[in-house]
Design a protein around this motif. Structure first.
Motif, PDB file in Angstrom:
ATOM      1  N   ALA A 139       8.141   9.617  17.448  1.00  0.00           N
ATOM      2  CA  ALA A 139       7.369   8.434  17.057  1.00  0.00           C
ATOM      3  C   ALA A 139       7.754   8.080  15.631  1.00  0.00           C
ATOM      4  O   ALA A 139       7.574   8.873  14.702  1.00  0.00           O
ATOM      5  N   LEU A 140       8.316   6.898  15.473  1.00  0.00           N
ATOM      6  CA  LEU A 140       8.893   6.501  14.183  1.00  0.00           C
ATOM      7  C   LEU A 140       8.199   5.263  13.637  1.00  0.00           C
ATOM      8  O   LEU A 140       7.930   4.299  14.366  1.00  0.00           O
ATOM      9  N   VAL A 151      14.482  -0.498   3.613  1.00  0.00           N
ATOM     10  CA  VAL A 151      14.025  -0.125   4.938  1.00  0.00           C
ATOM     11  C   VAL A 151      13.828   1.383   4.937  1.00  0.00           C
ATOM     12  O   VAL A 151      14.748   2.131   4.620  1.00  0.00           O
ATOM     13  N   SER A 152      12.633   1.832   5.269  1.00  0.00           N
ATOM     14  CA  SER A 152      12.340   3.259   5.278  1.00  0.00           C
ATOM     15  C   SER A 152      11.910   3.710   6.663  1.00  0.00           C
ATOM     16  O   SER A 152      11.255   2.962   7.397  1.00  0.00           O
ATOM     17  N   LEU A 153      12.253   4.960   7.013  1.00  0.00           N
ATOM     18  CA  LEU A 153      11.914   5.544   8.301  1.00  0.00           C
ATOM     19  C   LEU A 153      10.983   6.725   8.068  1.00  0.00           C
ATOM     20  O   LEU A 153      11.314   7.656   7.323  1.00  0.00           O
ATOM     21  N   LEU A 154       9.818   6.694   8.702  1.00  0.00           N
ATOM     22  CA  LEU A 154       8.804   7.725   8.504  1.00  0.00           C
ATOM     23  C   LEU A 154       8.371   8.305   9.847  1.00  0.00           C
ATOM     24  O   LEU A 154       8.225   7.579  10.826  1.00  0.00           O
ATOM     25  N   THR A 155       8.140   9.592   9.863  1.00  0.00           N
ATOM     26  CA  THR A 155       7.572  10.209  11.057  1.00  0.00           C
ATOM     27  C   THR A 155       6.062  10.334  10.947  1.00  0.00           C
ATOM     28  O   THR A 155       5.372  10.547  11.948  1.00  0.00           O
ATOM     29  N   ASP A 156       5.532  10.179   9.741  1.00  0.00           N
ATOM     30  CA  ASP A 156       4.091  10.216   9.528  1.00  0.00           C
ATOM     31  C   ASP A 156       3.741   9.130   8.516  1.00  0.00           C
ATOM     32  O   ASP A 156       3.969   9.290   7.311  1.00  0.00           O
ATOM     33  N   CYS A 157       3.177   8.037   9.011  1.00  0.00           N
ATOM     34  CA  CYS A 157       2.894   6.899   8.135  1.00  0.00           C
ATOM     35  C   CYS A 157       1.826   7.232   7.098  1.00  0.00           C
ATOM     36  O   CYS A 157       1.771   6.620   6.037  1.00  0.00           O
ATOM     37  N   GLU A 177       1.715   9.994   5.496  1.00  0.00           N
ATOM     38  CA  GLU A 177       2.353  10.809   4.461  1.00  0.00           C
ATOM     39  C   GLU A 177       3.763  10.265   4.172  1.00  0.00           C
ATOM     40  O   GLU A 177       4.768  10.908   4.457  1.00  0.00           O
ATOM     41  N   PRO A 178       3.853   9.059   3.634  1.00  0.00           N
ATOM     42  CA  PRO A 178       5.156   8.410   3.464  1.00  0.00           C
ATOM     43  C   PRO A 178       6.113   9.138   2.528  1.00  0.00           C
ATOM     44  O   PRO A 178       7.328   9.067   2.699  1.00  0.00           O
ATOM     45  N   GLU A 238       0.790  -1.227   0.000  1.00  0.00           N
ATOM     46  CA  GLU A 238       0.000   0.000   0.000  1.00  0.00           C
ATOM     47  C   GLU A 238       0.826   1.282   0.000  1.00  0.00           C
ATOM     48  O   GLU A 238       0.335   2.333  -0.379  1.00  0.00           O
ATOM     49  N   LEU A 239       2.075   1.200   0.450  1.00  0.00           N
ATOM     50  CA  LEU A 239       2.866   2.415   0.617  1.00  0.00           C
ATOM     51  C   LEU A 239       3.907   2.589  -0.482  1.00  0.00           C
ATOM     52  O   LEU A 239       4.524   1.622  -0.920  1.00  0.00           O
ATOM     53  N   ALA A 240       4.100   3.837  -0.892  1.00  0.00           N
ATOM     54  CA  ALA A 240       5.246   4.204  -1.724  1.00  0.00           C
ATOM     55  C   ALA A 240       6.209   4.911  -0.777  1.00  0.00           C
ATOM     56  O   ALA A 240       5.950   6.020  -0.310  1.00  0.00           O
ATOM     57  N   VAL A 241       7.301   4.243  -0.453  1.00  0.00           N
ATOM     58  CA  VAL A 241       8.151   4.717   0.640  1.00  0.00           C
ATOM     59  C   VAL A 241       9.470   5.305   0.149  1.00  0.00           C
ATOM     60  O   VAL A 241       9.726   5.408  -1.042  1.00  0.00           O
ATOM     61  N   CYS A 242      10.298   5.681   1.106  1.00  0.00           N
ATOM     62  CA  CYS A 242      11.567   6.351   0.809  1.00  0.00           C
ATOM     63  C   CYS A 242      12.455   5.480  -0.078  1.00  0.00           C
ATOM     64  O   CYS A 242      12.515   4.265   0.084  1.00  0.00           O
TER      65      CYS A 242
END
Length: 265
Positions: free
Chosen positions: A259-260, A228-234, A236-237, A192-196
């Motif tokens: 909160a990560l 592996v991606s790090l997000l502060t707001d899931c 808004e990836p 579902e996510l398009a991440v870093c």
């Protein structure tokens, strides 16, 4: 022996015995459900059963030794008439489900796997298995069948499909200790996510962690072909990425109480 086989005269049926007190006159090979032979040269017990109705029947032996269990119809040719067998190596418990027709007489051998020391006490059980999927949408029907499967991202719990922990931002897997290690499989998760660093083309597992103190942290995943991606707001990836991601490793300078969300994609 077949001549002195114990009759399974009612169901459910339970019988305790000891093969040390018996003879070695059976053995089978090439049975459906197994490869190779079993029981040759090892003392064995024999049961006879004629079902009153068509059905799926359950047979089980729990022994004090490495056991074998097989169903056949002709004592003069156990291998040639073998219906099914079970002999997991170094296992004392063997069990199987066998479909039988009304009036179909079979013999059940309780045997040792292969070594002369594979003898001793055991408990044999026989019963009719009735499938039951009442109030169940998934999982076992109790008779070697299934009540159904769950969609990707869900897992079966007590007959109900429930969202897997770590499948979405709303239900991440909580990191409750540090250092932290978790083994899993992403094949049944969602995409579902398009991440870093790209991502978004494979299924992801989402973790949530509150940073315990200021510092530089490294996050890595072995056996992962994605990132592996790090997000502060899931939610808004694409705009909340932090740190540097290089393949299956991410490094970030983080402050206490951040909160990560850690996303394995």
């Amino acid at each position: 022996t077949c001549a002195t086989a114990v009759a399974v005269d009612k169901l459910p049926f339970t019988h305790k015995g000891d093969t040390k007190e018996l003879y070695s006159d059976l053995g089978v090979e090439g049975c459906p459900g197994t490869s190779g032979g079993m029981g040759f040269g090892v003392e064995d017990a024999v049961y006879t059963f004629t079902p009153a109705a068509d059905g799926l029947y359950f047979f089980r032996v729990a022994a004090d030794f490495d056991s074998a269990l097989y169903v056949f119809s002709e004592c003069s040719d156990p291998s040639g008439s073998c219906v099914k067998a079970q002999n997991k190596d170094k296992e004392s418990i063997e069990q199987m489900y066998v479909p039988l027709a009304a009036g179909q007489t079979v013999l059940i051998g309780v045997d040792g796997h292969w070594h002369p020391t594979h003898i001793g006490g055991y408990t044999f059980v026989a019963q009719l298995c009735t499938a039951d999927c009442t109030d169940a949408e998934c999982g076992s029907d109790g008779c070697d069948g299934s009540c159904g499967g769950c969609a990707k991202g869900d897992s079966c719990s007590s007959g109900t499909c429930k969202l897997r922990t770590g499948a979405t931002c709303d239900k991440p897997r909580e990191v409750t200790s540090f250092p932290y290690e978790h083994k899993g499989n992403s094949s049944n998760y969602l995409n579902e996510l398009a991440v870093c660093g790209g991502g978004g083309s494979t299924r992801e597992v989402i973790y949530h962690w509150v940073v315990p103190e200021d510092g530089s942290y490294t996050f890595s995943a072995s056996g992962l072909s994605g990132s592996v991606s790090l997000l502060t707001d899931c939610a808004e990836p694409e705009t909340s990425c932090v740190g540097e991601t290089t393949g299956s490793t991410a490094v970030a300078e983080l402050t206490k109480d951040t909160a990560l969300f850690i996303v394995l994609d």
